[in-house]
Write an enzyme that holds these catalytic residues in place. Structure first.
Site, PDB file in Angstrom:
ATOM      1  N   ASP A  45       0.826  -1.211   0.000  1.00 33.54           N
ATOM      2  CA  ASP A  45       0.000   0.000   0.000  1.00 33.54           C
ATOM      3  C   ASP A  45       0.861   1.263   0.000  1.00 33.54           C
ATOM      4  O   ASP A  45       1.969   1.266   0.539  1.00 33.54           O
ATOM      5  CB  ASP A  45      -0.933  -0.028   1.224  1.00 33.54           C
ATOM      6  CG  ASP A  45      -2.064   0.960   1.086  1.00 33.54           C
ATOM      7  OD1 ASP A  45      -2.370   1.379  -0.054  1.00 33.54           O
ATOM      8  OD2 ASP A  45      -2.666   1.320   2.115  1.00 33.54           O
ATOM      9  N   ASN A  86     -10.889  -2.696  -5.470  1.00 37.13           N
ATOM     10  CA  ASN A  86     -10.131  -1.761  -6.301  1.00 37.13           C
ATOM     11  C   ASN A  86     -10.738  -1.584  -7.699  1.00 37.13           C
ATOM     12  O   ASN A  86     -10.441  -0.603  -8.388  1.00 37.13           O
ATOM     13  CB  ASN A  86      -8.663  -2.202  -6.434  1.00 37.13           C
ATOM     14  CG  ASN A  86      -7.840  -2.053  -5.159  1.00 37.13           C
ATOM     15  OD1 ASN A  86      -6.894  -2.798  -4.925  1.00 37.13           O
ATOM     16  ND2 ASN A  86      -8.184  -1.083  -4.316  1.00 37.13           N
TER      17      ASN A  86
HETATM   18  C1  IPE Z   1      -5.381  -2.740  -0.165  1.00 42.80           C
HETATM   19  O1  IPE Z   1      -5.083  -1.408  -0.315  1.00 42.80           O
HETATM   20  C2  IPE Z   1      -5.354  -3.418  -1.499  1.00 42.80           C
HETATM   21  C3  IPE Z   1      -4.035  -3.613  -2.088  1.00 42.80           C
HETATM   22  C4  IPE Z   1      -2.889  -3.278  -1.567  1.00 42.80           C
HETATM   23  C5  IPE Z   1      -4.032  -4.266  -3.370  1.00 42.80           C
HETATM   24  P1  IPE Z   1      -6.218  -0.290  -0.483  1.00 42.80           P
HETATM   25  O2  IPE Z   1      -5.500   0.977  -0.659  1.00 42.80           O
HETATM   26  O3  IPE Z   1      -7.163  -0.691  -1.541  1.00 42.80           O
HETATM   27  O4  IPE Z   1      -6.972  -0.364   0.924  1.00 42.80           O
HETATM   28  P2  IPE Z   1      -7.731   0.776   1.738  1.00 42.80           P
HETATM   29  O5  IPE Z   1      -8.680   1.420   0.771  1.00 42.80           O
HETATM   30  O6  IPE Z   1      -6.709   1.716   2.237  1.00 42.80           O
HETATM   31  O7  IPE Z   1      -8.395   0.057   2.865  1.00 42.80           O
HETATM   32  C1  IPE Z   2      -1.552   0.282  -3.414  1.00 49.40           C
HETATM   33  O1  IPE Z   2      -1.364   1.660  -3.417  1.00 49.40           O
HETATM   34  C2  IPE Z   2      -1.826  -0.258  -4.788  1.00 49.40           C
HETATM   35  C3  IPE Z   2      -3.202  -0.727  -4.988  1.00 49.40           C
HETATM   36  C4  IPE Z   2      -4.136  -0.744  -4.100  1.00 49.40           C
HETATM   37  C5  IPE Z   2      -3.531  -1.243  -6.301  1.00 49.40           C
HETATM   38  P1  IPE Z   2      -2.584   2.664  -3.412  1.00 49.40           P
HETATM   39  O2  IPE Z   2      -2.954   2.960  -4.822  1.00 49.40           O
HETATM   40  O3  IPE Z   2      -3.692   2.173  -2.565  1.00 49.40           O
HETATM   41  O4  IPE Z   2      -1.900   3.940  -2.759  1.00 49.40           O
HETATM   42  P2  IPE Z   2      -2.532   4.931  -1.685  1.00 49.40           P
HETATM   43  O5  IPE Z   2      -3.051   4.093  -0.553  1.00 49.40           O
HETATM   44  O6  IPE Z   2      -3.620   5.683  -2.373  1.00 49.40           O
HETATM   45  O7  IPE Z   2      -1.383   5.775  -1.274  1.00 49.40           O
HETATM   46 MG    MG Z   3      -4.122   2.366  -0.601  1.00 47.77          MG
END
Ligand code: IPE
Ligand code: IPE
Ligand code: MG
Length: 257
Positions: free
Chosen positions: A18, A66
């Site tokens: 993340d 996602n």
């Molecule tokens: C979890 O991260 C999913 C992945 C790392 C693929 P998200 O960014 O989607 O989770 P939330 O929204 O912070 O809970």
């Molecule tokens: C994790 O990074 C990747 C996916 C969930 C696909 P994020 O895209 O959630 O990054 P933040 O949480 O917005 O920083």
């Molecule tokens: Mg995220």
């Protein structure tokens, strides 16, 4: 740092990768740049885990939720995933890594499914490490699918409701068929939540949270998590004394329930 003894290494590590968006945002860049740098961190981490001797590494790359991100970001993530599968094919095969996936992969576009299926087949006999990509993955969705399969078996008369126990549910989960029990769950970016990752599998996993944003995650960060893990006492509901007694009786630690 001293070497971690083999018997103190996790067999299976899961990572909630993340923080890509925030990494980009901090630099005034579009979120897509964060995802691209995130893919570099994937390469580094897979290489490090293989070298260290971890049996299985599951990377949470895309959640069922996602899909609801802006279409342009979803498209970019899918294109990046395809690129990863094509570009890493050689390295994965050369390093005797077996690629598997968990999740509702039928939802992925054909241009991802094609190189993914190809690499899964080509690497099926490799036994150096299992690299599991959690794609279109949701822990609740997986448990729901498992329960639906059991309900069908009950309806068909091949399973008695009283025979449904935790093992019966677990037997329906791809993760338990393909992977060792989850020992260590890492989440980057300072968030302290599971976000629908391995809900069932994480029951007795050790949790490790780091403030590091995923694109900045390096080998040293993985090693830090491994040292932390090596120092923990996993009790699986028992007392410390019971664990000492069990160790005195034999080399095996108690099995996770
Ligand atoms: C979890 O991260 C999913 C992945 C790392 C693929 P998200 O960014 O989607 O989770 P939330 O929204 O912070 O809970
Ligand atoms: C994790 O990074 C990747 C996916 C969930 C696909 P994020 O895209 O959630 O990054 P933040 O949480 O917005 O920083
Ligand atoms: Mg995220």
């Amino acid at each position: 740092m001293p070497e971690i003894p083999k018997d103190r290494l996790p067999r299976h590590i899961g990572i909630i990768m993340d923080g890509n968006g925030r990494w980009a945002n901090n630099r005034g860049l579009a979120r897509e740049h964060g995802h691209e740098r995130g893919a570099d961190a994937v390469r580094t981490t897979v290489r490090a885990a293989r070298k260290i001797g971890v049996e299985a590494l599951t990377l949470f790359a895309f959640s069922s939720q996602n899909w609801d991100r802006p279409p342009q970001e979803v498209f970019h993530l899918m294109a990046l995933l395809r690129r990863y599968l094509v570009e890493e094919r050689g390295e994965i095969l050369d390093n005797n890594i077996r690629l598997v996936t968990v999740g509702q992969t039928h939802r992925l576009p054909e241009y991802v499914l094609e190189p993914m299926t190809d690499l899964m087949k080509a690497s099926a006999d490799n036994d150096g490490m299992i690299l599991c990509l959690a794609l279109s993955y949701g822990g609740r969705e997986m448990i729901t699918d498992a329960v639906r399969k059991l309900a069908r078996a009950v309806a068909a008369g091949t399973l008695k409701p009283d025979d449904i126990d935790t093992r019966a549910i677990e037997a329906q989960l791809d993760s338990s068929r393909m992977l060792p029990p989850l020992d260590l769950l890492i989440r980057t970016s300072g968030e302290h939540r599971i976000s629908n990752f391995f809900l069932w599998e994480a029951a007795y996993a050790e949790l490790f949270f780091t403030e590091v944003l995923w694109p900045d995650f390096e080998r040293a960060n993985l090693i830090e998590a491994l040292h932390d893990f090596a120092g923990r006492e996993r009790r699986f509901g028992l007392t410390s004394n019971q664990l000492d007694d069990a160790r005195a009786d034999g080399p095996e630690e108690p099995e996770a329930p």
